[in-house]
Write an enzyme that holds these catalytic residues in place. Structure first.
Site, PDB file in Angstrom:
ATOM      1  N   GLY A   1       0.839  -1.209   0.000  1.00 51.92           N
ATOM      2  CA  GLY A   1       0.000   0.000   0.000  1.00 51.92           C
ATOM      3  C   GLY A   1       0.866   1.248   0.000  1.00 51.92           C
ATOM      4  O   GLY A   1       1.924   1.277   0.623  1.00 51.92           O
TER       5      GLY A   1
ATOM      6  N   GLY B   1       0.270  -9.835  -6.582  1.00 52.98           N
ATOM      7  CA  GLY B   1       1.343 -10.422  -7.391  1.00 52.98           C
ATOM      8  C   GLY B   1       2.668 -10.507  -6.668  1.00 52.98           C
ATOM      9  O   GLY B   1       3.732 -10.290  -7.249  1.00 52.98           O
TER      10      GLY B   1
ATOM     11  N   GLY C   1       5.549  -7.331   3.724  1.00 49.15           N
ATOM     12  CA  GLY C   1       5.486  -8.166   2.513  1.00 49.15           C
ATOM     13  C   GLY C   1       6.653  -7.868   1.585  1.00 49.15           C
ATOM     14  O   GLY C   1       7.409  -8.775   1.189  1.00 49.15           O
TER      15      GLY C   1
ATOM     16  N   ASP D   1       0.917   1.681   8.936  1.00 48.50           N
ATOM     17  CA  ASP D   1       0.514   0.862  10.092  1.00 48.50           C
ATOM     18  C   ASP D   1       1.562   0.826  11.207  1.00 48.50           C
ATOM     19  O   ASP D   1       1.237   0.436  12.326  1.00 48.50           O
ATOM     20  CB  ASP D   1       0.249  -0.582   9.645  1.00 48.50           C
TER      21      ASP D   1
ATOM     22  N   GLY E   1      -4.692  -0.141   9.871  1.00 51.10           N
ATOM     23  CA  GLY E   1      -3.639  -0.578  10.795  1.00 51.10           C
ATOM     24  C   GLY E   1      -3.408  -2.075  10.773  1.00 51.10           C
ATOM     25  O   GLY E   1      -2.557  -2.583  11.483  1.00 51.10           O
TER      26      GLY E   1
ATOM     27  N   GLU F   1      -9.153  -1.346  12.291  1.00 49.81           N
ATOM     28  CA  GLU F   1      -9.820  -2.296  11.385  1.00 49.81           C
ATOM     29  C   GLU F   1      -9.592  -3.750  11.803  1.00 49.81           C
ATOM     30  O   GLU F   1     -10.370  -4.632  11.450  1.00 49.81           O
ATOM     31  CB  GLU F   1      -9.343  -2.083   9.939  1.00 49.81           C
TER      32      GLU F   1
ATOM     33  N   ARG G   1     -23.545   6.595  14.731  1.00 51.41           N
ATOM     34  CA  ARG G   1     -23.108   6.610  13.327  1.00 51.41           C
ATOM     35  C   ARG G   1     -21.684   6.082  13.246  1.00 51.41           C
ATOM     36  O   ARG G   1     -20.922   6.188  14.200  1.00 51.41           O
ATOM     37  CB  ARG G   1     -23.104   8.045  12.777  1.00 51.41           C
TER      38      ARG G   1
ATOM     39  N   HIS H   1      -8.687   4.576   3.150  1.00 45.52           N
ATOM     40  CA  HIS H   1      -7.558   4.994   2.318  1.00 45.52           C
ATOM     41  C   HIS H   1      -7.254   6.484   2.410  1.00 45.52           C
ATOM     42  O   HIS H   1      -6.199   6.923   1.924  1.00 45.52           O
ATOM     43  CB  HIS H   1      -7.800   4.584   0.861  1.00 45.52           C
TER      44      HIS H   1
HETATM   45  O1  F6P Z   1      -0.729  -1.854   5.098  1.00 48.80           O
HETATM   46  C1  F6P Z   1      -1.300  -0.630   4.833  1.00 48.80           C
HETATM   47  C2  F6P Z   1      -2.773  -0.751   4.680  1.00 48.80           C
HETATM   48  O2  F6P Z   1      -3.181   0.555   4.478  1.00 48.80           O
HETATM   49  C3  F6P Z   1      -3.501  -1.433   5.839  1.00 48.80           C
HETATM   50  O3  F6P Z   1      -3.689  -0.598   6.923  1.00 48.80           O
HETATM   51  C4  F6P Z   1      -4.763  -1.876   5.165  1.00 48.80           C
HETATM   52  O4  F6P Z   1      -5.327  -2.997   5.798  1.00 48.80           O
HETATM   53  C5  F6P Z   1      -4.312  -2.242   3.805  1.00 48.80           C
HETATM   54  O5  F6P Z   1      -3.152  -1.485   3.537  1.00 48.80           O
HETATM   55  C6  F6P Z   1      -5.330  -1.996   2.729  1.00 48.80           C
HETATM   56  O6  F6P Z   1      -4.763  -2.180   1.489  1.00 48.80           O
HETATM   57  P1  F6P Z   1      -5.527  -2.126   0.085  1.00 48.80           P
HETATM   58  O7  F6P Z   1      -6.931  -1.654   0.318  1.00 48.80           O
HETATM   59  O8  F6P Z   1      -4.728  -1.177  -0.727  1.00 48.80           O
HETATM   60  O9  F6P Z   1      -5.474  -3.509  -0.429  1.00 48.80           O
END
Ligand code: F6P
Length: 379
Positions: free
Chosen positions: A23, A92, A134, A157, A200, A252, A294, A300
């Site tokens: 990301g 990938g 990763g 994160d 996160g 999350e 709410r 993102h």
């Molecule tokens: O690792 C960064 C991150 O933003 C995480 O917090 C989130 O779970 C993940 O990437 C979401 O990635 P994407 O929606 O781009 O697959």
């Protein structure tokens, strides 16, 4: 005169490649600029591999080539820009490349040998891999296969071990804090409970730091599985004290005691995607307390925008340090912040285990001492 170096038994560095994987995070372009300028200073040519390693792996996908020449002119004026000028991907993974099987299923195949051959075929003498767990696990595999490689720790994160912080985290926390601040007035005006979900993955750093900074009443992080009854009790007690709204911040990766992560999707070659826990927690709170509730997902938005000064500076320092490491003959290491220094740590150690929030850390203690509910009984 070029100051290209030779390290024991290795070819002199003339051409380096940069890869940004996973990301995106604020500060990527600042790292790219620092690497390119420092490499230029060493007399090295720099190229950017498009979209992780796809540009070198699958060049046929790019009409103008999978490698972008990165000259000092090309990286001018990008330090403050979000995103990455060379592109990124979190699909990938070459260690688990998704390959369709004759029976229609998708298998994950290790294609790093092909990647090593492609790097050699393109005259790449060294790689700067900018990414999270990763991407740095891939970098470690490449280092073991003889690729001269240095990693730079990126992720909003902040879940990478052996560095005090990753770049991108400060910007994400600052923006989350601002968003929670903004939600206070609407929550108060409508006498509502507002639930804010932040990214996160399996670590609660963003939720905890932004939640404490923005004076949340409840913060739910993956490290502390929550008890819905404790959350409801905290909210009711707050209203009983005459307050007219409540602010709940949910990572999350938060989950109820005995419950599972809220997974949206899992595809071959990619990490599982989390999301939806904020909505679930809001529904639970609404049901148990009867309060108008709410939820908002920042998602993102936390990855966008201009990096904070802190992130810009560590990104530039990390980028320059990565080139310094290569020039000194280092490989298989990640640059790491260990204030006031930037150090080098083995990639294997940085990726060995995820850095989660220690339950006895000062921010957790502070949250509890300020009366913030962390979803448990508070001990
Ligand atoms: O690792 C960064 C991150 O933003 C995480 O917090 C989130 O779970 C993940 O990437 C979401 O990635 P994407 O929606 O781009 O697959």
């Amino acid at each position: 005169m070029p100051k290209a170096v030779s390290s024991a038994g290795k070819r002199t560095i003339r051409r380096i490649a940069l890869s940004t994987g996973g990301g995106d995070a604020p500060g990527l372009n600042a790292v790219i600029r620092a690497v390119v300028l420092a490499a230029h200073n060493q007399g090295w040519e720099a190229v950017g591999i498009r979209d992780g390693y796809n540009g070198i792996f699958l060049p046929e996908q790019y009409s103008d080539g999978g490698l972008i020449p990165l000259t000092p002119e090309r990286v001018r004026g990008i330090t403050h820009l979000g995103g990455t000028i060379i592109g990124t991907t979190n699909a990938g993974n070459p260690l688990k490349f998704p390959v369709k099987q004759p029976d229609g299923t998708v298998a994950e195949v290790d294609r790093t040998d092909e990647l090593v051959r492609a790097l050699h075929a393109n005259g790449i003498d060294a790689v700067v891999a900018i990414g999270g767990d990763g991407s740095l696990t891939i970098a470690n595999a490449l280092a073991k296969k003889g690729i001269r490689i240095v990693g730079v720790p990126k992720t909003i994160d902040n879940d990478l071990s052996r560095t005090v912080v990753t770049f991108g985290f400060d910007t994400a926390v600052s923006f989350a804090t601002e968003c929670i601040d903004r939600l206070h007035s609407t929550a108060a005006s409508h006498r509502r409970v507002m639930v804010v979900e932040v990214m996160g993955r399996y670590a609660g750093w963003i939720a905890l730091n932004a939640g404490v900074s923005a004076t949340a009443d409840v913060i739910l992080i993956p490290e502390i599985p929550y008890d819905p009854a404790c959350i409801a009790e905290k909210i009711q007690e707050r209203y009983a004290r005459g307050r007219t709204f409540a602010m709940v911040v949910v990572a999350e990766g938060a989950r109820a005691k005995g419950g599972a992560y809220s997974v949206v999707e899992k595809k071959a070659g990619s990490a599982e995607r989390l999301g939806g826990v904020g909505e679930r927690v809001a529904a639970e709170i609404g049901k148990v307390t009867g309060r108008d509730t709410r939820h908002v997902v920042l998602g993102h938005l936390l990855r966008g925008g201009s990096p904070t000064t802190f992130d810009r500076l560590i990104s530039l320092r990390f980028g320059a340090a990565a080139v310094r490491a290569l020039a000194a003959g280092k490989t298989g290491v990640m640059v790491a912040l260990d204030p006031p220094k930037v150090r080098y740590v083995p990639l294997a150690e940085a990726t060995e285990r995820m850095k989660v929030v220690p339950l006895d850390c000062d921010t957790i203690l502070t949250a509890r001492e300020l009366g913030i509910c962390l979803g448990d009984s508070g001990k």
